[in-house]
Design an enzyme around this catalytic site. Structure first.
Site, PDB file in Angstrom:
ATOM      1  N   SER A 165       0.842  -1.195   0.000  1.00 11.53           N
ATOM      2  CA  SER A 165       0.000   0.000   0.000  1.00 11.53           C
ATOM      3  C   SER A 165       0.872   1.237   0.000  1.00 11.53           C
ATOM      4  O   SER A 165       1.943   1.256   0.636  1.00 11.53           O
ATOM      5  CB  SER A 165      -0.895   0.012   1.245  1.00 11.53           C
ATOM      6  OG  SER A 165      -1.496   1.278   1.435  1.00 11.53           O
ATOM      7  N   TYR A 202      -2.992  -0.905   9.910  1.00 12.75           N
ATOM      8  CA  TYR A 202      -2.806  -1.178   8.483  1.00 12.75           C
ATOM      9  C   TYR A 202      -1.496  -0.649   7.905  1.00 12.75           C
ATOM     10  O   TYR A 202      -0.713  -1.426   7.340  1.00 12.75           O
ATOM     11  CB  TYR A 202      -4.008  -0.647   7.698  1.00 12.75           C
ATOM     12  CG  TYR A 202      -3.933  -0.928   6.220  1.00 12.75           C
ATOM     13  CD1 TYR A 202      -4.168  -2.210   5.730  1.00 12.75           C
ATOM     14  CD2 TYR A 202      -3.627   0.082   5.318  1.00 12.75           C
ATOM     15  CE1 TYR A 202      -4.101  -2.481   4.371  1.00 12.75           C
ATOM     16  CE2 TYR A 202      -3.556  -0.186   3.954  1.00 12.75           C
ATOM     17  CZ  TYR A 202      -3.797  -1.467   3.491  1.00 12.75           C
ATOM     18  OH  TYR A 202      -3.718  -1.724   2.152  1.00 12.75           O
TER      19      TYR A 202
END
Length: 250
Positions: free
Chosen positions: A142, A166
């Protein structure tokens, strides 16, 4: 890559994972749809078969060691080797994980899927990848894992809330990618991380609520970088982190 090439994509029953599987299938690969929910995995595989592709569902919960071992046996029996592994399965853990207020159970679940799950699946599939003439491993990371972006006052990540879940798990995944690349550098297996960007899928609902950003990027657009890394030639990079525009700053 020829029409006998086999790819396994985890978390492939929807979103970017499905788009990656569809893109690889369109390139003539036999695609194995890894999905925690067997019914949803079969539905996704059936939709690709309806489009004329060779696609098969593989029940696979990356957090369950026994399920991972069963999946590896399934792949070995079905194809005998694995040319491409795309570690796409991931969870956000939802919003609101400020480091000083983090729910450690949630943080653990995020790392168990996004980091430990990649280790489980990669290690289980490595014997099959070693049988391939040009194995490729793609870890779907990401842009939020970029420490350069997160610490740049000029980047929009600067104003996103801090999180212990995350982005931290994906930053750890980037380092893990490097370590696998080091370990496998003499085998011909190339290992890279992909940043697909925020796409208009169910996965980014929390992100859009936190940032107020409107996401128009499609899952197919997000999948493109992973597909490119999955089909690298023998002179391709390894141990890198890439998006559509090239290398992403760590």
């Amino acid at each position: 890559m020829d029409d006998t090439t086999t790819a396994l994509v985890t978390g492939a029953n929807k979103g970017i994972g499905y788009a990656v599987a569809a893109g690889l299938a369109a390139r003539g690969m036999t695609v194995l749809i890894g999905a925690r929910d067997a019914g949803l995995g079969e539905k996704a595989a059936a939709s690709l078969r309806d489009a004329g592709h060779d696609a098969r569902a593989v029940p696979l919960d990356v957090t369950d060691p026994a399920a991972v071992r069963d999946a590896a046996r399934h792949v070995a029996a079905a194809t005998g080797r694995l040319d491409v592994l795309v570690n796409n399965a991931g969870i956000s853990g939802g919003a609101g994980h400020l480091p000083d207020e983090a729910d450690m159970d949630v943080v653990h679940r995020v790392f168990d899927t996004n980091l430990y799950g990649v280790i489980r699946v990669t290690n289980a599939m490595l014997p099959l990848l070693r049988r391939a003439p040009a194995g490729r491993i793609v870890n779907v990371s990401s842009g939020t894992s970029s420490m350069a972006a997160m610490t740049d006052p000029g980047h929009y990540f600067w104003d996103t809330p801090a999180s212990a879940a995350y982005p931290a798990s994906k930053a750890a995944l980037n380092m893990l990618t490097i370590q696998y690349a080091k370990r496998l550098r003499d085998t011909g297996i190339l290992v890279n991380a992909a940043a697909p960007g925020a796409c208009a899928t169910d996965f980014v609902l929390d992100f859009t609520r936190l940032t107020g950003r409107t996401i128009e990027r499609t899952a197919e657009q997000g999948a493109a970088v992973a597909i490119r890394l999955a089909t690298l030639g023998e002179d391709g990079p390894t141990g890198g982190f890439f998006d559509d525009d090239g290398p992403v700053p760590w």
